[in-house]
Design an enzyme around this catalytic site. Structure first.
Site, PDB file in Angstrom:
ATOM      1  CE  LYS A  55      -3.853  -2.403   2.163  1.00 56.58           C
ATOM      2  NZ  LYS A  55      -4.546  -2.821   3.390  1.00 56.58           N
ATOM      3  CD  GLN A  99      -3.534  -4.262   6.677  1.00 57.02           C
ATOM      4  OE1 GLN A  99      -3.395  -3.305   5.928  1.00 57.02           O
ATOM      5  NE2 GLN A  99      -4.250  -5.327   6.340  1.00 57.02           N
ATOM      6  CG  ASP A 122      -9.332   0.247   4.843  1.00 54.24           C
ATOM      7  OD1 ASP A 122      -9.106  -0.054   3.646  1.00 54.24           O
ATOM      8  OD2 ASP A 122      -8.682  -0.220   5.800  1.00 54.24           O
TER       9      ASP A 122
END
Ligand code: NAP
Length: 288
Positions: A55, A99, A122
């Site tokens: 990422k 995460q 997200d």
């Protein structure tokens, strides 16, 4: 069986979309704004380490600013919440990604809810889920959003089509179903308690498999001409990455199919970049 399905290439589509992100990034930089993503990793989960590295690299390749904050697994929930709060208030950061999974002593839901919805790239915050539910602007979870872009890339009109989603997680299956519904598909959501999965998939024009088990979808479960998107990430007996779909068999029946690797996976990271540039544009007042 002869493979007849066209491959929807997630790497090639990602390249196009990332070029667009790079252009928009350059345009924002020309206005004095550098879009920034903060990726927070707690603990030593091997898979997570790879994901966050990918990422961060994708961000820098597209010209975005990115910060990787790595913390020991012993970090407390209060410490993590304090970091999220600091990032919420950091004007150089437009997107925040924590995460998952988090260590067991940290309440992941509480942490996600602490992220400002304006920076929730997200798309996991309840505010983002609610916005998707009622069709208001908000950040869409990256994996199902990537699937929608893949359908768009083949010019697929979902109106009146029957889409079957296998899996009902909050990050893939449920938002996927809502996105398909928003585009006027008739949607069926299947899960582990579905009595006859094959009876459902045989009625589908589009199938999205998001289960996490090999060969959940085989050729006998797919009618000719179906579009098949494979979200699953599994390992085969040789340890190679594979999806939920029996790719060889289903390729002989479907009209289009996504491979694993090289399908939905790269699109997930791409849509994270898209959401981040959009967050920065909104903040700068340039997004429509
Ligand atoms: P998850 O939270 O474990 O959800 C799996 C879903 O599959 C659940 O809803 C479960 O039903 C359902 N299920 C399990 N066995 C089934 C069966 N035999 N028939 C029908 N449905 C069944 O997983 P997830 O986070 O949604 O991820 C799904 C897969 O996608 C995993 O392989 C994951 O690694 C992969 N993934 C890939 C990407 C990417 O970028 N490519 C991103 C995210 C996830 P219940 O709800 O009844 O338990």
């Amino acid at each position: 069986m002869t493979p007849t399905a066209k491959i929807i290439d997630g790497v090639a589509l990602s390249k196009q979309l990332r070029e667009d992100v790079a252009k928009r990034t350059a345009a924002l930089k020309a206005r004095g704004v550098t879009p920034g993503l903060a990726v927070v990793l707690v603990g030593e989960n091997q898979a997570s380490q790879v994901y966050v590295r990918n990422k961060v690299k994708a961000c820098s390749d597209a010209g975005l600013h990115s910060v990787l904050e790595k913390y020991e697994a012993a970090m407390t929930e209060a410490e993590l919440l304090a970091r999220v709060d600091a990032l919420n208030n950091d004007p150089s950061i437009h997107g925040i990604l924590v995460q998952l999974p988090l260590p067991a002593h940290i309440d992941a839901h509480k942490v996600i809810e602490a992220i400002s919805p304006a920076k929730d790239v997200d798309g996991f915050h309840v505010a983002s889920a609610g916005a998707l539910m009622v069709g208001q602007p908000g950040f869409w979870p990256c994996t199902p959003y990537g699937c929608m872009k893949m359908l768009e890339s083949i010019g697929y009109d979902l109106r009146g089509k029957h889409a079957v989603v296998i899996g009902r997680s909050n990050i893939v299956g449920k938002p996927m179903a809502l996105m398909l519904l928003q585009k006027n598909a008739t949607v069926t959501v299947c899960h582990s308690a579905t009595a006859d999965l094959k009876a459902m998939t045989l009625q589908a024009d589009v199938i999205v498999a998001a289960v996490g088990k090999r060969n959940v979808l085989t050729a006998d479960m797919v009618k000719p001409g179906t579009v098949v998107l494979d979200v699953g990430m599994n390992r085969d007996d040789a340890g190679k990455l594979c999806g939920d779909v029996d790719f060889a068999g289903v390729s002989a029946v479907a009209s289009h199919i996504t491979p694993v690797p090289g399908g939905v996976g790269p699109m997930t990271i791409t849509m994270l970049l898209v959401n981040t540039i959009e967050a920065a544009e909104r903040e700068a007042g340039v997004h429509p």
